[in-house]
Design a protein around this motif. Structure first.
Motif, PDB file in Angstrom:
ATOM      1  N   PRO A  23       0.894  -1.108  -0.074  1.00 43.10           N
ATOM      2  CA  PRO A  23      -0.168   0.102   0.005  1.00 43.10           C
ATOM      3  C   PRO A  23       0.919   1.155   0.060  1.00 43.10           C
ATOM      4  O   PRO A  23       1.880   1.331   0.655  1.00 43.10           O
ATOM      5  CB  PRO A  23      -0.683   0.010   1.446  1.00 43.10           C
ATOM      6  CG  PRO A  23      -0.079  -1.327   2.176  1.00 43.10           C
ATOM      7  CD  PRO A  23       0.578  -2.021   1.222  1.00 43.10           C
ATOM      8  N   ARG A  24       0.578   2.332  -0.753  1.00 50.02           N
ATOM      9  CA  ARG A  24       1.209   3.564  -0.923  1.00 50.02           C
ATOM     10  C   ARG A  24       0.326   4.547  -0.805  1.00 50.02           C
ATOM     11  O   ARG A  24      -1.092   4.621  -1.163  1.00 50.02           O
ATOM     12  CB  ARG A  24       1.773   3.763  -2.269  1.00 50.02           C
ATOM     13  CG  ARG A  24       3.028   2.692  -2.360  1.00 50.02           C
ATOM     14  CD  ARG A  24       3.668   2.777  -3.690  1.00 50.02           C
ATOM     15  NE  ARG A  24       4.768   2.002  -4.064  1.00 50.02           N
ATOM     16  CZ  ARG A  24       6.032   1.902  -3.537  1.00 50.02           C
ATOM     17  NH1 ARG A  24       6.322   3.082  -2.719  1.00 50.02           N
ATOM     18  NH2 ARG A  24       6.845   1.070  -3.702  1.00 50.02           N
ATOM     19  N   ASP A 230      -9.143  10.065  13.182  1.00 52.64           N
ATOM     20  CA  ASP A 230      -8.622  10.580  11.963  1.00 52.64           C
ATOM     21  C   ASP A 230      -8.526   9.400  10.865  1.00 52.64           C
ATOM     22  O   ASP A 230      -7.945   9.854   9.735  1.00 52.64           O
ATOM     23  CB  ASP A 230      -6.915  10.719  12.259  1.00 52.64           C
ATOM     24  CG  ASP A 230      -6.632  11.849  13.180  1.00 52.64           C
ATOM     25  OD1 ASP A 230      -7.655  12.653  13.391  1.00 52.64           O
ATOM     26  OD2 ASP A 230      -5.629  12.056  13.821  1.00 52.64           O
ATOM     27  N   LEU A 231      -9.457   8.425  11.023  1.00 54.06           N
ATOM     28  CA  LEU A 231      -9.306   7.228  10.123  1.00 54.06           C
ATOM     29  C   LEU A 231     -10.679   7.630   9.405  1.00 54.06           C
ATOM     30  O   LEU A 231     -11.763   8.101  10.021  1.00 54.06           O
ATOM     31  CB  LEU A 231      -9.388   6.001  10.757  1.00 54.06           C
ATOM     32  CG  LEU A 231      -8.142   5.553  11.157  1.00 54.06           C
ATOM     33  CD1 LEU A 231      -8.206   4.244  11.803  1.00 54.06           C
ATOM     34  CD2 LEU A 231      -6.951   5.477   9.995  1.00 54.06           C
ATOM     35  N   PRO A 232     -10.728   7.188   8.081  1.00 55.15           N
ATOM     36  CA  PRO A 232     -12.046   7.133   7.360  1.00 55.15           C
ATOM     37  C   PRO A 232     -12.712   6.055   7.647  1.00 55.15           C
ATOM     38  O   PRO A 232     -12.196   5.122   8.380  1.00 55.15           O
ATOM     39  CB  PRO A 232     -11.672   7.266   5.689  1.00 55.15           C
ATOM     40  CG  PRO A 232     -10.148   6.551   5.893  1.00 55.15           C
ATOM     41  CD  PRO A 232      -9.810   6.989   7.155  1.00 55.15           C
ATOM     42  N   ALA A 233     -13.937   5.571   7.143  1.00 57.50           N
ATOM     43  CA  ALA A 233     -14.693   4.548   7.619  1.00 57.50           C
ATOM     44  C   ALA A 233     -14.232   3.081   6.906  1.00 57.50           C
ATOM     45  O   ALA A 233     -14.456   2.185   7.194  1.00 57.50           O
ATOM     46  CB  ALA A 233     -16.251   4.675   6.927  1.00 57.50           C
ATOM     47  N   ALA A 238      -4.460  -1.499   7.167  1.00 58.41           N
ATOM     48  CA  ALA A 238      -4.132  -1.618   8.682  1.00 58.41           C
ATOM     49  C   ALA A 238      -2.732  -2.541   8.884  1.00 58.41           C
ATOM     50  O   ALA A 238      -3.100  -3.594   8.259  1.00 58.41           O
ATOM     51  CB  ALA A 238      -5.099  -1.866   9.654  1.00 58.41           C
ATOM     52  N   ILE A 239      -2.006  -2.184   9.731  1.00 59.40           N
ATOM     53  CA  ILE A 239      -0.716  -3.172   9.875  1.00 59.40           C
ATOM     54  C   ILE A 239      -0.544  -2.959  11.370  1.00 59.40           C
ATOM     55  O   ILE A 239      -0.444  -1.939  11.958  1.00 59.40           O
ATOM     56  CB  ILE A 239       0.498  -2.556   9.071  1.00 59.40           C
ATOM     57  CG1 ILE A 239       0.221  -2.571   7.646  1.00 59.40           C
ATOM     58  CG2 ILE A 239       1.640  -3.580   9.508  1.00 59.40           C
ATOM     59  CD1 ILE A 239       1.102  -1.834   6.902  1.00 59.40           C
ATOM     60  N   ALA A 257      -2.072   2.766   9.838  1.00 59.57           N
ATOM     61  CA  ALA A 257      -2.733   2.843   8.825  1.00 59.57           C
ATOM     62  C   ALA A 257      -2.295   3.535   7.483  1.00 59.57           C
ATOM     63  O   ALA A 257      -1.715   4.696   7.803  1.00 59.57           O
ATOM     64  CB  ALA A 257      -4.115   3.295   9.212  1.00 59.57           C
ATOM     65  N   VAL A 258      -2.262   2.815   6.442  1.00 52.87           N
ATOM     66  CA  VAL A 258      -1.939   3.502   5.051  1.00 52.87           C
ATOM     67  C   VAL A 258      -3.314   3.913   4.284  1.00 52.87           C
ATOM     68  O   VAL A 258      -3.940   2.941   3.843  1.00 52.87           O
ATOM     69  CB  VAL A 258      -0.939   2.407   4.368  1.00 52.87           C
ATOM     70  CG1 VAL A 258      -0.440   3.183   3.101  1.00 52.87           C
ATOM     71  CG2 VAL A 258       0.341   2.145   5.280  1.00 52.87           C
TER      72      VAL A 258
END
Length: 261
Positions: A23-24, A230-233, A238-239, A257-258
């Protein structure tokens, strides 16, 4: 193997599948720092850092090193299934695939504001799915209760500032209901579940049934997750990587979270 040989194998259907792309995107750190002010479970010790070296060495270079001590279940940490099941996987045996995958966030902060002992229900997830689609298999499910705002205020975060056994009957904070936990494990086959409180079971729990349900399914639990607001739904990876403690029942983790671009 040469590229030409890989093409030849692919033509025979024998080539290994390409790994999933890493993920980037923007990275969010969902981990609290560990220090002597980190809120500990009322019957546990806290975090202690001991300075061993911090000076110029005889060779003329600067050298620093510390030692630390802490319980397994302190700060942002992972509960391995062994924590509540004798034959559950210990932290060194937890499948890492369950700790790396698509993330989703269920926001129940309003319900928890009205009832600090709220237990998240299956109906809460079904309402989320009506808006966002089905929770994907292998997902890391984040439960946002809003209690992260109280992290440094022990009384507000745990429901009591008391310590020792007497404090256990005074704990009040939200958690995941056992029936909803079983539904997530069996009907959605999630990889792990995380919450921004001190326990996946709500504060008044005496039998830790939700822990037991998830441990039975060998699903890891993440507690004291930070910055869930701060995270979207959805639409992030996630790592959560624990220390590889042989036979451990849990471990501090670096949770990130990426976000999708």
């Amino acid at each position: 193997m040469t590229p030409a040989f890989l093409v030849f194998l692919a033509g025979l259907g024998l080539a290994a599948p390409s790994p999933a792309p890493w993920p980037r995107g923007p990275v969010l750190d969902l981990t609290y720092p560990l220090d002597d002010k980190t809120p500990a479970w009322p019957t546990e010790a806290g975090f202690s850092l001991k300075k061993l070296h911090a000076s110029l060495a005889p060779g003329g270079y600067y050298y620093a090193a510390n030692s630390f001590s802490m319980p397994e279940h302190l700060g942002t940490h992972l509960d391995a299934p062994r924590h509540f099941r004798a034959d559950g996987r210990s932290v060194d045996a937890v499948h890492l695939e369950g700790l790396l995958g698509p993330g989703v966030v269920l926001d129940v902060s309003e319900a928890c504001r009205r009832n600090r002992d709220y237990q998240i229900r299956r109906e809460d997830f079904l309402l989320w799915e009506k808006k966002n689609g089905r929770i994907p298999a292998g997902a890391l499910v984040f439960l946002r209760t809003g209690f992260g705002r109280n992290w440094r205020e022990r009384r507000l975060y745990l429901g009591t500032a008391a310590l020792g056994e007497k404090a256990l009957s005074q704990l009040h904070f939200p958690g995941l209901g056992a029936d909803a936990a079983r539904w997530l494990a069996e009907s959605r086959r999630i990889g792990a579940v995380a919450i921004d409180t001190a326990s996946i079971d709500h504060g008044p729990s005496r039998n830790f049934k939700t822990h037991q349900v998830l441990a039975e399914k060998n699903i890891p639990v993440i507690e004291n997750a930070a910055r869930l607001e701060d995270l979207p739904a959805k639409k992030f990876t996630a790592i959560a990587l624990p220390l590889k403690i042989k036979g451990g029942t849990g471990s501090p983790i670096r949770l990130i979270a990426v976000l999708d671009k």
